[in-house]
Design an enzyme around this catalytic site. Structure first.
Site, PDB file in Angstrom:
ATOM      1  N   ASP A  14      32.934  44.980  38.028  1.00 46.56           N
ATOM      2  CA  ASP A  14      33.814  45.727  37.114  1.00 46.56           C
ATOM      3  C   ASP A  14      33.103  46.899  36.447  1.00 46.56           C
ATOM      4  O   ASP A  14      33.443  47.288  35.329  1.00 46.56           O
ATOM      5  CB  ASP A  14      34.393  44.800  36.023  1.00 46.56           C
ATOM      6  N   HIS A  42      39.218  47.706  42.673  1.00 44.38           N
ATOM      7  CA  HIS A  42      38.684  49.047  42.434  1.00 44.38           C
ATOM      8  C   HIS A  42      39.804  49.961  41.941  1.00 44.38           C
ATOM      9  O   HIS A  42      40.758  50.231  42.666  1.00 44.38           O
ATOM     10  CB  HIS A  42      38.031  49.585  43.706  1.00 44.38           C
ATOM     11  N   THR A  43      39.662  50.412  40.690  1.00 45.24           N
ATOM     12  CA  THR A  43      40.689  51.226  40.044  1.00 45.24           C
ATOM     13  C   THR A  43      40.351  52.702  40.159  1.00 45.24           C
ATOM     14  O   THR A  43      39.254  53.127  39.803  1.00 45.24           O
ATOM     15  CB  THR A  43      40.823  50.836  38.559  1.00 45.24           C
ATOM     16  N   THR A 302      42.586  39.697  38.727  1.00 46.36           N
ATOM     17  CA  THR A 302      43.172  38.478  38.169  1.00 46.36           C
ATOM     18  C   THR A 302      43.910  38.696  36.861  1.00 46.36           C
ATOM     19  O   THR A 302      44.710  37.854  36.463  1.00 46.36           O
ATOM     20  CB  THR A 302      42.069  37.431  37.912  1.00 46.36           C
ATOM     21  N   ARG A 304      42.482  38.502  34.079  1.00 43.19           N
ATOM     22  CA  ARG A 304      41.778  37.731  33.057  1.00 43.19           C
ATOM     23  C   ARG A 304      40.992  38.645  32.123  1.00 43.19           C
ATOM     24  O   ARG A 304      40.431  39.654  32.557  1.00 43.19           O
ATOM     25  CB  ARG A 304      40.801  36.741  33.708  1.00 43.19           C
TER      26      ARG A 304
END
EC number: 6.3.4.4
Length: 432
Positions: A14, A42-43, A302, A304
């Site tokens: 991340d 992957h953003t 996820t 989370r």
């Protein structure tokens, strides 16, 4: 001169690798995923438009870039086709620019069933997997019972292999985990239907990459997760099921190690972790909440919440060593805006004795005995978001970055000050 670049995360994933890979692809002819599966998230933000990719390489948003999925990736046919559909609906040509190794092990429904049953059985001791079948698929690969992508195009062979491996996993699900089994006919029918769409993209990836390199094309190897989640070098057993370090780019794509060049280590200006496992600099206070809220620290795979903490130079140095990092890219600097004081972990000390550590201990058990030694630095109140010139950063932000360079003993090549590809400060372009 051809220069190939490997992008890896130096923390627990991340770190913002997707944005940086997307930015680097303006000088790359090909982008290669070489490990992991659709547990990656992957953003990318381009002109304000957000795209989250889990399996297809981040270079897919550049129309002239060829994307490759190497043999080191465990491939979910369903996840692949879903992601393709999402991109194609947005006007992105995927099938014409995606090449997939026929040696990829497949993730099938029984892997997901085993993954979920195992986590449930472990209760509080669970690893915190994404539940997408990644670990069980890698287990099958190592046990030499995996069904590979090439098997999908030979129906009789696929049916025979599926029955054999499904009998094994259903026995486990029924008799060990005491849970529902998986239906053979349903998997067989669904997979054979998907095979027709996937087959045109299957290729001899090692051969194509060798030829691309020989022709003088720059290649970009896109790592997933982070070095501290590496199956061998991470905080075992709270790790992923693949090798996430730079050396895996060779094994997971079929490219000789002599063809790998610059290694760019992506590193947040602070530290985060998703799921269970040791985290020496974790902040269970209002500062941790501040970082989580400003950084929007929720898993892109996820959903989370991520655990947040101060920058850990000791853990980062370990990643630099095992990856042979050439330069660092510091991301999410703007998240630290507004904090009066910042801390950098420069060492560890034992909770039981006066012993000091200047290196990350191997394994979760040893990490449970240590606590961080901090160096405190002044923060800044000014907004750094979107700044593209280092000299425009607040002096205290400049000093913070310089101190990271000093304690990590590695130069900073790039700084990310926002999610968009243009919000980047560059000292040294990895492609030269």
């Amino acid at each position: 001169m051809v220069r190939n670049v490997v992008v890896i995360g130096t923390q627990w994933g991340d770190e913002g690798k997707g944005k940086i890979v997307d930015w680097l692809t303006d000088r790359a002819a090909g982008v290669i995923r070489f490990q992991g599966g659709h547990n990656a998230g992957h953003t990318l933000v381009v002109n304000g438009e957000k795209t989250v990719l889990h399996l297809i390489p981040s270079g897919i948003l550049r129309k002239d870039v060829i994307c490759y999925i190497g043999n080191g990736v465990v491939l979910s046919p369903g996840a692949l086709l879903d992601e393709m559909s999402m991109l194609e609906q947005a006007g992105v040509d995927v099938s014409g620019r995606l090449r997939i190794s026929e040696a990829c092990p497949l993730i099938l429904p029984y892997h997901i069933a085993v993954d979920g049953a195992r986590e449930l059985a472990k209760g509080p001791e669970k690893i915190g997997t994404t539940g997408r079948g990644i670990g069980p698929a890698y287990e099958d690969k190592i046990a030499r019972r995996a069904i590979r992508l090439q098997d999908l195009f030979y129906p009789e062979r696929f049916a025979s292999k599926l029955k054999e491996v499904l009998d094994y996993h259903n026995f486990l699900l029924k008799n060990y985990y005491h849970t529902a089994t998986v239906d053979y006919d349903q998997i067989l029918d669904e997979c054979l239907k998907k095979a027709e769409r996937i087959q045109p993209m299957v290729a001899d990836v090692p051969k194509l990459l060798f030829e691309a390199n020989k022709a003088g094309n720059n290649l970009l190897f896109e790592g997933a997760q982070g070095a501290l989640l590496d199956i061998d070098h991470g905080t075992y057993p709270f790790v992923t099921s693949s090798n996430c370090i730079a050396g895996a780019a060779s094994v997971g794509s079929g490219v000789g190690p002599q063809l790998l060049g610059y290694v760019l280590g992506i590193t947040k200006a602070y530290t985060t972790r998703v799921g269970s496992g040791p985290f020496p600099t974790e902040l269970a206070d209002t500062t941790g909440e501040y970082l989580a809220q400003r950084g929007n620290e929720f898993g892109s795979t996820t959903g989370r919440p991520r655990r947040c903490g101060w920058f850990d130079a000791v853990a980062t140095r370990r990643s630099i060593q095992i990856n042979g990092v050439s330069g660092l890219c510091i991301t999410k600097l703007d998240v630290l805006d507004g904090l009066e004081k910042l801390k950098i972990c420069t060492g560890y000390k034992s909770k039981q004795s006066d012993r000091l550590y200047d290196a990350l201990p191997f394994g979760a058990d040893d990490l449970a005995d240590i606590e961080p030694v901090y160096e405190e630095l002044p923060g800044w109140q000014a907004c750094t978001a979107g700044i593209k010139d280092f000299d425009q950063l607040p002096k205290t932000a400049q000093n913070y970055l310089k101190r990271i360079e000093e304690v990590c003993q590695t130069p900073i090549s790039m700084i990310s000050t926002g999610p968009d590809r243009i919000e980047t400060i560059v000292f040294h372009h990895p492609f030269g």
